[in-house]
Design a protein around this motif. Structure first.
Motif, PDB file in Angstrom:
ATOM      1  N   HIS A  27     -50.813  -6.058 -16.587  1.00 56.23           N
ATOM      2  CA  HIS A  27     -51.854  -5.389 -17.366  1.00 56.23           C
ATOM      3  C   HIS A  27     -51.469  -3.975 -17.794  1.00 56.23           C
ATOM      4  O   HIS A  27     -52.216  -3.334 -18.534  1.00 56.23           O
ATOM      5  CB  HIS A  27     -53.155  -5.314 -16.553  1.00 56.23           C
ATOM      6  N   GLU A  76     -49.696  -2.076 -20.187  1.00 56.73           N
ATOM      7  CA  GLU A  76     -49.070  -2.289 -21.487  1.00 56.73           C
ATOM      8  C   GLU A  76     -49.213  -1.019 -22.320  1.00 56.73           C
ATOM      9  O   GLU A  76     -50.277  -0.379 -22.332  1.00 56.73           O
ATOM     10  CB  GLU A  76     -49.707  -3.477 -22.197  1.00 56.73           C
ATOM     11  N   GLY A  91     -53.676  -0.637 -21.199  1.00 50.90           N
ATOM     12  CA  GLY A  91     -54.064  -1.389 -20.009  1.00 50.90           C
ATOM     13  C   GLY A  91     -54.348  -0.407 -18.897  1.00 50.90           C
ATOM     14  O   GLY A  91     -55.238   0.433 -18.997  1.00 50.90           O
ATOM     15  N   TYR A 103     -59.729  -7.836 -23.627  1.00 50.21           N
ATOM     16  CA  TYR A 103     -58.723  -7.606 -24.657  1.00 50.21           C
ATOM     17  C   TYR A 103     -58.765  -6.140 -25.100  1.00 50.21           C
ATOM     18  O   TYR A 103     -59.832  -5.511 -25.117  1.00 50.21           O
ATOM     19  CB  TYR A 103     -58.966  -8.517 -25.861  1.00 50.21           C
ATOM     20  N   ARG A 157     -53.541  -6.653 -27.440  1.00 48.58           N
ATOM     21  CA  ARG A 157     -53.079  -7.186 -26.157  1.00 48.58           C
ATOM     22  C   ARG A 157     -54.195  -7.969 -25.482  1.00 48.58           C
ATOM     23  O   ARG A 157     -55.337  -7.510 -25.428  1.00 48.58           O
ATOM     24  CB  ARG A 157     -52.623  -6.061 -25.228  1.00 48.58           C
ATOM     25  N   HIS A 176     -55.656  -9.499 -21.963  1.00 47.84           N
ATOM     26  CA  HIS A 176     -55.592  -9.372 -20.514  1.00 47.84           C
ATOM     27  C   HIS A 176     -56.304 -10.536 -19.825  1.00 47.84           C
ATOM     28  O   HIS A 176     -56.673 -10.434 -18.651  1.00 47.84           O
ATOM     29  CB  HIS A 176     -56.214  -8.046 -20.070  1.00 47.84           C
ATOM     30  N   TYR A 200     -59.204 -12.344 -16.673  1.00 50.05           N
ATOM     31  CA  TYR A 200     -59.404 -11.033 -16.071  1.00 50.05           C
ATOM     32  C   TYR A 200     -60.497 -11.097 -15.013  1.00 50.05           C
ATOM     33  O   TYR A 200     -61.514 -11.770 -15.187  1.00 50.05           O
ATOM     34  CB  TYR A 200     -59.797 -10.033 -17.158  1.00 50.05           C
ATOM     35  N   GLU A 219     -58.890  -5.717  -9.456  1.00 48.80           N
ATOM     36  CA  GLU A 219     -58.162  -5.289 -10.652  1.00 48.80           C
ATOM     37  C   GLU A 219     -57.952  -3.782 -10.565  1.00 48.80           C
ATOM     38  O   GLU A 219     -58.575  -2.985 -11.275  1.00 48.80           O
ATOM     39  CB  GLU A 219     -58.950  -5.659 -11.912  1.00 48.80           C
TER      40      GLU A 219
END
Length: 484
Positions: free
Chosen positions: A79, A81, A95, A327, A422, A424, A427, A463
């Motif tokens: 994640h 990025e 991210g 996202y 991107r 993710h 999640y 996370e």
């Protein structure tokens, strides 16, 4: 990012030069049918080069253990990025951006000689709109700083009743009812309504936080997170979180410890003590990996871990997961301000939470006319709930709706144009209140060490990269190393 079709994986395994029977038959892993250079022997094989997998690889390497990391993408970092603007060289993290000021974080960045700095904070939302209609929304609940502080103090006192949550998802047995009650009920029980808007803004990608079990909110909004929220987070001094993974990738590659653009086609995890065998599809052909132990650090959704020789118990547990699609992208030509964020707000919802799926917010991305947008879906059992093109089209529709309804504020600058996007998803893997009540996490943690396999990653903690590193270093790796 992690999509693995069991059919495709099985097909890849059946096409391996060794296979004459079922994908996990002994003949599939016959060393005699591989060239010597295609056989890799290591202490530990690690599936997944995201936050937890990369940290674990570096830590094991530092402890004198040999590793091989298998990563499906062409880079490691998960994640984390970062988009690098080609014209200016400006990095924009899309991210992971912030970290906790704890020893494991300081030590990890110091190891790679990467300086940290105090986080400069985020833009507070000054503008609130219903992204479905483009119309401005006046927030119905705007607590004061004093009220927010008091609410977080109460919240901290309650989560402190469960000190083992600092180390992982370690729960009392039986699980107290307040840990699986809807978080909205917990909020009312302890009168912490003033904390809810801040919690929501810092915890996108999980749907309506009032509906999820309280434990699942505790996992992200941990006591450490509250302390960092109060005292300040850390971020990289260069404002480029991916630097950490660039250096880790270079080190792992130089020691032949990394397979990029690769995935496990089939696995034989054997019985305890027998070692594991993996056939891995790589750009240079199939490789046979022989390792004493396996560390899995990818989301344990059934469609993702299907090729990994799952037991019936693992299938039963992993089949219970729900998650959200999350996202992030960078878009230009919006006409949005460069000094304030624009948040999605429901005009008639509790706390003005937005309707999903939809964009959460637009915020200045650090370059003139560039806006960072976040988008999420409600929770479901689908690992990949929406196609990227569907999401991008909806975001463009939102931009045009805001421009049309507010031409005096958001003047059109031409067609909205994507700079980067991107995904993710999946999640924030979670389970239902009933599963928590029935001891899901105790059963999940009991998988550690079974069939030569250990597990790490967000599904086993949160996370939160900082806490994932702490969990891997203090809980998982000591067990794994003791078993070698």
């Amino acid at each position: 990012m992690y999509r693995i079709s069991s059919f495709v994986a099985l097909s890849a395994c059946l096409l391996a030069p060794t296979v004459v029977a079922a994908s996990n038959s002994s003949s599939a892993f016959d060393q005699g049918k591989f060239q010597p250079q295609d056989i890799i022997t290591r202490d530990v094989a690690i599936i997944g080069g995201g936050s937890a997998g990369t940290y674990s690889a570096i830590s094991l390497k530092d402890k004198g253990k040999s590793v091989i990391v298998i990563e499906k993408k062409d880079r490691i970092g998960g994640h984390t990025e970062t988009y690098i603007d080609p014209a200016t060289g400006t990095p924009i993290d899309e991210g992971v951006m912030i970290f906790h000021d704890i020893p494991v974080v300081q030590d990890y960045f110091k190891r790679f000689d990467l300086p940290l700095d105090n986080s400069s904070g985020f833009f507070h939302s000054l503008l609130n709109y219903d992204f479905r209609t483009g119309k401005q929304v006046n927030l119905s609940f705007t607590p004061s700083e004093a009220e927010i502080s008091a609410a977080f103090a109460t919240y901290s006192a309650q989560i402190s009743k469960y000190p083992k949550l600092d180390d992982g998802i370690f729960l009392p047995d039986p699980v107290p009812e307040e840990l699986y009650m809807p978080f909205g009920d917990f909020v009312k029980k302890y009168g912490i309504q003033a904390a809810v808007p801040s919690m929501y803004n810092y915890n996108p990608g999980v749907g309506n936080i009032l509906d999820i079990p309280t434990l699942e909110q505790f996992r992200y909004w941990s006591l450490q997170f509250v302390q960092s929220f109060t005292n300040g987070f850390l971020m990289t001094a260069h404002r480029n979180a991916s630097e950490l993974y660039s250096k880790a990738q270079a080190e792992l590659s130089s020691s032949s410890s990394l397979l990029l653009e690769s995935q496990v086609a089939c696995a034989d995890r054997g019985e305890d003590g027998e070692g594991i065998k993996l056939i891995v599809s790589t750009p240079k052909g199939n490789k046979l990996i022989l390792a004493k132990k396996l560390l899995i650090a990818i989301p344990p959704k059934l469609d993702i871990v299907a090729p990994l020789d799952l037991s019936n118990n693992e299938r039963s547990l992993f089949g219970k997961y729900i998650d959200a699609g999350y996202y992030v992208g960078i878009i230009k030509n919006t006409g949005f301000p460069n000094n304030a964020s624009i948040s999605n707000a429901g005009p008639n919802t509790e706390y003005n939470f937005p309707y999903l799926p939809g964009a959460y917010s637009f915020a200045p991305a650090g370059l003139d006319s560039y806006q960072m947008v976040t988008y999420a879906t409600p929770q479901s059992r689908k690992s990949f709930p929406l196609a990227d093109q569907t999401i991008k089209a909806d975001i463009v529709r939102t931009v045009k709706s805001l421009q049309k309804q507010n031409p005096d504020k958001f003047a059109s600058q031409g067609e909205p144009e994507w700079v980067d996007f991107r995904s993710h998803a999946p999640y924030s893997l979670q389970v239902t209140a009933e599963d928590i009540k029935n001891g899901f996490y105790k059963k999940l943690y009991a998988l550690q060490g079974q069939r030569n396999t250990y597990w790490t990653g967000a599904a086993f903690m949160a996370e939160d990269s900082s806490l994932l590193w702490k969990y891997s270093e203090e809980i998982v790796l000591p067990q794994l190393i003791a078993s070698l």
